[in-house]
Design a protein around this motif. Structure first.
Motif, PDB file in Angstrom:
ATOM      1  N   ALA A  67      34.780  11.297  40.242  1.00  0.00           N
ATOM      2  CA  ALA A  67      33.438  11.499  40.796  1.00  0.00           C
ATOM      3  C   ALA A  67      32.534  10.338  40.414  1.00  0.00           C
ATOM      4  CB  ALA A  67      32.852  12.826  40.316  1.00  0.00           C
ATOM      5  N   ARG A  68      32.740   9.803  39.229  1.00  0.00           N
ATOM      6  CA  ARG A  68      31.985   8.628  38.774  1.00  0.00           C
ATOM      7  C   ARG A  68      32.280   7.429  39.685  1.00  0.00           C
ATOM      8  NH1 ARG A  68      29.623   7.450  33.777  1.00  0.00           N
ATOM      9  NH2 ARG A  68      29.729   5.260  33.188  1.00  0.00           N
ATOM     10  N   PHE A  97      31.752  17.168  46.614  1.00  0.00           N
ATOM     11  CA  PHE A  97      32.775  18.054  47.174  1.00  0.00           C
ATOM     12  C   PHE A  97      34.023  17.928  46.310  1.00  0.00           C
ATOM     13  CE2 PHE A  97      30.085  16.369  50.547  1.00  0.00           C
ATOM     14  CZ  PHE A  97      29.608  17.529  51.139  1.00  0.00           C
ATOM     15  N   VAL A  98      34.549  19.059  45.883  1.00  0.00           N
ATOM     16  CA  VAL A  98      35.693  19.067  44.979  1.00  0.00           C
ATOM     17  C   VAL A  98      36.832  19.843  45.631  1.00  0.00           C
ATOM     18  CG1 VAL A  98      36.515  19.692  42.679  1.00  0.00           C
ATOM     19  CG2 VAL A  98      34.126  18.993  42.998  1.00  0.00           C
ATOM     20  N   ALA A  99      37.952  19.157  45.908  1.00  0.00           N
ATOM     21  CA  ALA A  99      39.143  19.839  46.433  1.00  0.00           C
ATOM     22  C   ALA A  99      39.679  20.698  45.295  1.00  0.00           C
ATOM     23  CB  ALA A  99      40.172  18.823  46.901  1.00  0.00           C
ATOM     24  N   ALA A 132      27.268  21.101  44.164  1.00  0.00           N
ATOM     25  CA  ALA A 132      28.679  20.873  43.832  1.00  0.00           C
ATOM     26  C   ALA A 132      29.472  21.964  44.549  1.00  0.00           C
ATOM     27  CB  ALA A 132      28.891  20.938  42.322  1.00  0.00           C
ATOM     28  N   VAL A 133      30.293  21.565  45.503  1.00  0.00           N
ATOM     29  CA  VAL A 133      30.918  22.505  46.415  1.00  0.00           C
ATOM     30  C   VAL A 133      32.436  22.424  46.324  1.00  0.00           C
ATOM     31  CG1 VAL A 133      31.040  23.208  48.840  1.00  0.00           C
ATOM     32  CG2 VAL A 133      28.956  22.147  47.964  1.00  0.00           C
ATOM     33  N   GLY A 134      33.086  23.559  46.190  1.00  0.00           N
ATOM     34  CA  GLY A 134      34.543  23.620  46.218  1.00  0.00           C
ATOM     35  C   GLY A 134      35.045  23.614  47.649  1.00  0.00           C
ATOM     36  N   MET A 135      36.109  22.842  47.890  1.00  0.00           N
ATOM     37  CA  MET A 135      36.682  22.699  49.228  1.00  0.00           C
ATOM     38  C   MET A 135      38.182  22.950  49.172  1.00  0.00           C
ATOM     39  SD  MET A 135      33.885  21.660  50.695  1.00  0.00           S
ATOM     40  CE  MET A 135      34.448  21.200  52.306  1.00  0.00           C
ATOM     41  N   ALA A 136      38.753  23.337  50.295  1.00  0.00           N
ATOM     42  CA  ALA A 136      40.204  23.522  50.366  1.00  0.00           C
ATOM     43  C   ALA A 136      40.927  22.180  50.367  1.00  0.00           C
ATOM     44  CB  ALA A 136      40.572  24.322  51.613  1.00  0.00           C
ATOM     45  N   VAL A 146      31.728  12.228  47.182  1.00  0.00           N
ATOM     46  CA  VAL A 146      30.311  12.296  46.810  1.00  0.00           C
ATOM     47  C   VAL A 146      29.473  11.614  47.869  1.00  0.00           C
ATOM     48  CG1 VAL A 146      28.584  11.487  45.136  1.00  0.00           C
ATOM     49  CG2 VAL A 146      30.769  12.408  44.324  1.00  0.00           C
ATOM     50  N   GLU A 147      28.367  12.268  48.248  1.00  0.00           N
ATOM     51  CA  GLU A 147      27.374  11.624  49.103  1.00  0.00           C
ATOM     52  C   GLU A 147      26.044  11.612  48.368  1.00  0.00           C
ATOM     53  OE1 GLU A 147      27.715  14.050  52.659  1.00  0.00           O
ATOM     54  OE2 GLU A 147      25.921  15.149  52.095  1.00  0.00           O
TER      55      GLU A 147
END
Length: 167
Positions: A67-68, A97-99, A132-136, A146-147
């Motif tokens: 993410a950094r 966004f985190v897979a 911070a959003v979890g994604m499939a 990251v945006e």
């Protein structure tokens, strides 16, 4: 007072070249005094640094480091659209966004990697609103994306001197 460029150098970092889009979009768009970046992946020299799901094949600690990298890439895209790093007045919003593997709930800690980099580089002007959003799944099977939205000093990039330097 140190500048963002000086803080970046003190961290042993430099803004990387802006990654080429992988589809029909641009890396960043400036409108008025704001720059909106497209989602940035953890690319270094054009190579994705990891693939997979966080909490499965990618550890939360590794994902925070990725993410950094995403945040550094987003900062590069924002700086290019703004007219340079010195033109950035402050970070406004980060969306990470985190897979995520099923049951993984540490998205906020992963996206802290991006948030912490922005604070280290921009100082207090790096503090921002965030999601911070979890994604499939994410593009190219990246573990994180990251945006960034930044505010630009009035007149920056227009030929007029910027309104100031990030404190």
């Amino acid at each position: 007072m140190t500048t963002a460029a000086e803080r970046l150098a003190a961290l042993g970092l430099a803004l990387p070249p802006v990654a080429a889009p992988v589809a029909a979009y641009v890396p960043a768009v400036r409108t008025g005094d704001y720059v909106y970046t497209s989602g940035q992946l953890p690319l270094v020299d054009g190579k994705l640094q990891a693939t997979g799901k966080v909490g499965e094949s990618v550890s939360p600690q590794e994902a925070a480091g990725l993410a950094r990298v995403c945040a550094l890439n987003a900062l590069a895209a924002a700086a290019e659209a703004a007219g340079g790093l010195a033109a950035i007045a402050r970070a406004v919003k980060v969306t990470g966004f985190v897979a995520s593997a099923p049951g993984f709930t540490g998205q906020a800690q992963v996206v802290n990697g991006a948030s912490e980099l922005l604070i280290e580089v921009l100082g207090e002007a790096g503090r921002h609103a965030r999601s911070a959003v979890g994604m499939a799944v994410l593009p190219l099977d990246a573990p994180v994306e990251v945006e960034l939205i930044v505010e630009v000093w009035p007149g920056a990039g227009s030929g007029a001197p910027p309104g100031g330097e990030v404190a």
